[in-house]
Design a protein around this motif. Structure first.
Motif, PDB file in Angstrom:
ATOM      1  N   ALA A  31       1.022   9.174 -12.019  1.00 23.52           N
ATOM      2  CA  ALA A  31       1.789   8.796 -10.631  1.00 23.52           C
ATOM      3  C   ALA A  31       1.343   8.269  -9.888  1.00 23.52           C
ATOM      4  O   ALA A  31       2.343   7.289  -8.996  1.00 23.52           O
ATOM      5  N   VAL A  32       0.129   7.799  -9.110  1.00 18.21           N
ATOM      6  CA  VAL A  32      -0.141   7.811  -7.718  1.00 18.21           C
ATOM      7  C   VAL A  32      -0.057   5.740  -8.322  1.00 18.21           C
ATOM      8  O   VAL A  32       0.537   5.396  -7.292  1.00 18.21           O
ATOM      9  N   GLU A  33      -0.192   6.074  -9.818  1.00 19.16           N
ATOM     10  CA  GLU A  33      -0.353   3.850  -9.518  1.00 19.16           C
ATOM     11  C   GLU A  33       1.183   3.581  -9.398  1.00 19.16           C
ATOM     12  O   GLU A  33       1.440   2.330  -8.713  1.00 19.16           O
ATOM     13  N   SER A  34       1.961   4.145  -9.586  1.00 19.80           N
ATOM     14  CA  SER A  34       3.949   4.398 -10.188  1.00 19.80           C
ATOM     15  C   SER A  34       4.132   4.091  -8.580  1.00 19.80           C
ATOM     16  O   SER A  34       4.399   3.411  -7.879  1.00 19.80           O
ATOM     17  N   SER A  35       3.913   5.110  -7.637  1.00 20.63           N
ATOM     18  CA  SER A  35       4.143   5.344  -6.120  1.00 20.63           C
ATOM     19  C   SER A  35       3.114   4.239  -5.578  1.00 20.63           C
ATOM     20  O   SER A  35       3.990   3.840  -4.391  1.00 20.63           O
ATOM     21  N   VAL A  36       2.145   3.613  -5.934  1.00 18.58           N
ATOM     22  CA  VAL A  36       1.989   2.842  -4.800  1.00 18.58           C
ATOM     23  C   VAL A  36       2.322   1.455  -5.356  1.00 18.58           C
ATOM     24  O   VAL A  36       2.579   0.645  -3.541  1.00 18.58           O
ATOM     25  N   SER A  37       2.901   0.542  -6.544  1.00 21.40           N
ATOM     26  CA  SER A  37       3.337  -0.216  -6.901  1.00 21.40           C
ATOM     27  C   SER A  37       4.680  -0.403  -5.964  1.00 21.40           C
ATOM     28  O   SER A  37       5.256  -1.038  -5.563  1.00 21.40           O
ATOM     29  N   GLY A  38       5.036   1.461  -6.233  1.00 21.43           N
ATOM     30  CA  GLY A  38       6.775   1.513  -5.249  1.00 21.43           C
ATOM     31  C   GLY A  38       6.539   1.500  -4.292  1.00 21.43           C
ATOM     32  O   GLY A  38       7.988   0.901  -3.263  1.00 21.43           O
ATOM     33  N   ALA A  39       6.200   1.729  -3.614  1.00 19.40           N
ATOM     34  CA  ALA A  39       5.522   1.701  -1.818  1.00 19.40           C
ATOM     35  C   ALA A  39       5.078   0.206  -1.184  1.00 19.40           C
ATOM     36  O   ALA A  39       6.712   0.057  -0.157  1.00 19.40           O
ATOM     37  N   PHE A  40       4.503  -0.635  -1.997  1.00 19.03           N
ATOM     38  CA  PHE A  40       3.464  -1.715  -1.234  1.00 19.03           C
ATOM     39  C   PHE A  40       4.650  -3.068  -1.869  1.00 19.03           C
ATOM     40  O   PHE A  40       3.971  -4.336  -1.208  1.00 19.03           O
ATOM     41  N   TYR A  41       5.371  -2.806  -3.165  1.00 16.22           N
ATOM     42  CA  TYR A  41       5.623  -4.258  -3.998  1.00 16.22           C
ATOM     43  C   TYR A  41       6.833  -4.680  -2.437  1.00 16.22           C
ATOM     44  O   TYR A  41       7.802  -4.232  -1.587  1.00 16.22           O
ATOM     45  N   ALA A  42       6.469  -6.295  -2.977  1.00 14.02           N
ATOM     46  CA  ALA A  42       7.380  -7.104  -1.664  1.00 14.02           C
ATOM     47  C   ALA A  42       7.421  -6.379  -0.368  1.00 14.02           C
ATOM     48  O   ALA A  42       8.190  -6.456   0.236  1.00 14.02           O
TER      49      ALA A  42
END
Length: 483
Positions: free
Chosen positions: A270-281
């Motif tokens: 959940a952490v890895e997916s949400s960090v990527s989801g928050a800061f991608y682009a």
């Protein structure tokens, strides 16, 4: 790698057109010069619309096999030149070269999907004898193209979001005029180049570069434009809806997407997916994770790991493969995000990491204890900021998730299928991702939202539905059918 290129002409009805008045395209990383594009006038747009009226007739008459061939050839051309396309996306926009390369791959897939769906624009037979007195009728319906489509596209996906409008338009036999974002127009012009090489008949596609203040109103209000497909902000979408008149509208207007993390979740995932989801682009993503609601039992664990992973995010030169995050689209946008974060902190929010700006760069930022009445809690930040909230249970998480005027996508992390289905049934969103963050999408799924997040659905098959209308055909026979 070249960081400047000759001035690019715009593409009007199959011809490349230059203008004396130009718009400079700048690299947001350092404000360095990239290229110029023409600054189109109202007269240019009127000419494009007039030519495209003829193009719409050509498009409607194109046999399906020709549409398929053109779309596949355009995809092949982009694949052959994918390094150039990725470099342009990265240079004129915010994406890192890794993110830009991924966008090129998605664009190729979008065009191939469009080619495949072109052969599946089907109708159905209709049982007219279901109505008493119609036993002597047989018939069907089929879908026909609506004519000229105006596509207004944003800066954050300057190639693939254009392809999501152009590909289905061509697949369904329509003509289309694209007005790309002023700050990232070159990627859209490269897409037009691919279609020119693919043999698309002239006058079907135009990519007209110019300022929205000059040509925007004319584009959305002209009576020959039968549909406006817009991706952008809510305020602009509302203005278009008020002005457009009697025509079809398809709008994707962003969100401030929620993610729910329950106590039984796989926390590292959940952490890895949400960090990527928050800061991608750089968080400039309509699906970007903005609000995370974490069950109290796992809040401290999740929060600690999330901050630790955010610290590891590498911010810097977007042209380096090792960079995770580059600059925002311009300094003014970074200043806006900075002001929203500062407002939240002044109202009592706690800064866990980030909160620093350097020109157009804004560091990955995590806030907690965010008051519900501050701007960043209600509006789409469209930047690299995420808010963490502890909640008592799933019901509370759903209630808070729904308490905004957006509803594009959401994510939930849980191993309990009953709780997953509870969220599926109660969340006001166009899509919910189970054990993924809100930032998950494939180009073949229906994509869109509710409330202030827009109207209609994108995704190739579903865009084609929006860009066509059913036409009913009924034959009255000279005798009643025998069963």
């Amino acid at each position: 790698m070249k960081t400047t290129m000759p001035g690019k002409p715009m593409f009007i009805a199959g011809k490349w057109v230059k203008k004396e008045e130009v718009i400079e395209v700048l690299n947001p990383q350092d404000n360095s010069f990239v290229s110029t594009v023409p600054s189109a006038s109202k007269e240019d747009l009127l000419f494009a619309i007039g030519e495209t009226k003829e193009g719409a007739k050509t498009a409607a008459a194109m046999p399906v096999h020709q549409r398929i061939s053109v779309l596949y050839k355009a995809a092949m051309y982009i694949e052959k030149n994918k390094e150039e396309y990725a470099a342009v996306i990265a240079l004129e926009g915010s994406k890192t070269i890794r993110e830009a390369t991924a966008e090129v791959k998605r664009c190729i897939q979008t065009l191939r999907l469009s080619a495949e769906e072109a052969r599946r624009i089907n109708g159905e037979t209709i049982s007219f004898d279901q109505s008493e007195g119609s036993e002597d009728r047989v018939g069907y319906y089929y879908r026909f193209p609506i004519g000229i489509i105006a596509a207004i596209t944003p800066f954050n996906d300057p190639l693939n979001l254009v392809a999501h409008k152009v590909g289905p338009a061509i697949a369904s036999g329509n003509a289309i005029i694209v007005k790309p974002a002023t700050v990232t127009p070159i990627s859209a012009l490269l897409l037009a180049e691919a279609f020119e090489h693919a043999g698309l008949p002239s006058k079907i596609l135009s990519v007209i570069t110019g300022k929205g203040s000059v040509i925007g109103d004319l584009l959305v209000t002209h009576p020959d434009i039968r549909m406006v497909s817009f991706t952008g902000g809510l305020e602009t979408g509302e203005r278009i809806a008020r002005k457009a008149g009697l025509k079809k509208l398809s709008m994707e207007l962003g969100s401030n997407s929620p993610v729910i993390v329950l106590r039984d979740a796989d926390i590292p995932t959940a952490v890895e997916s949400s960090v990527s989801g928050a800061f991608y682009a750089v968080g400039q993503n309509c699906l970007g994770v903005q609000r995370i609601y974490i069950e109290e039992a796992v809040y401290e664990t999740f929060s600690s790991l999330f901050v630790k992973r955010t610290h590891q995010y590498k911010v810097g030169d977007k042209m380096l493969d090792t960079t995770d995050m580059g600059p925002m689209i311009n300094e003014s946008e970074a200043i806006r995000v900075e002001s929203w974060v500062d407002e939240a902190i002044d109202m009592g929010a706690k800064l866990l990491v980030g909160g620093k700006r350097n020109g157009a760069f804004y560091s990955p930022t995590v806030l907690t204890d965010v008051p519900p009445n501050c701007t960043i809690a209600k509006q789409e930040v469209f930047g690299p900021v995420v808010l963490l909230f502890p909640v008592l249970d799933l019901e509370m998480a759903i209630e808070k998730s729904n308490d905004v005027n957006f509803g594009l996508q959401a994510g939930i992390f849980t191993k309990d299928i009953d709780q997953a289905f509870q969220a599926i049934g109660k969340m006001d969103v166009g899509g919910i991702m189970i054990n993924d963050s809100s930032d998950y999408r494939i180009d073949g799924m229906p994509f869109g939202g509710v409330k202030g997040s827009g109207l209609g659905r994108e995704g190739v098959k579903f865009t084609i539905q929006e860009m066509t209308e059913p036409r009913v055909v009924s034959f009255k026979l000279s005798h009643k059918r025998s069963t």
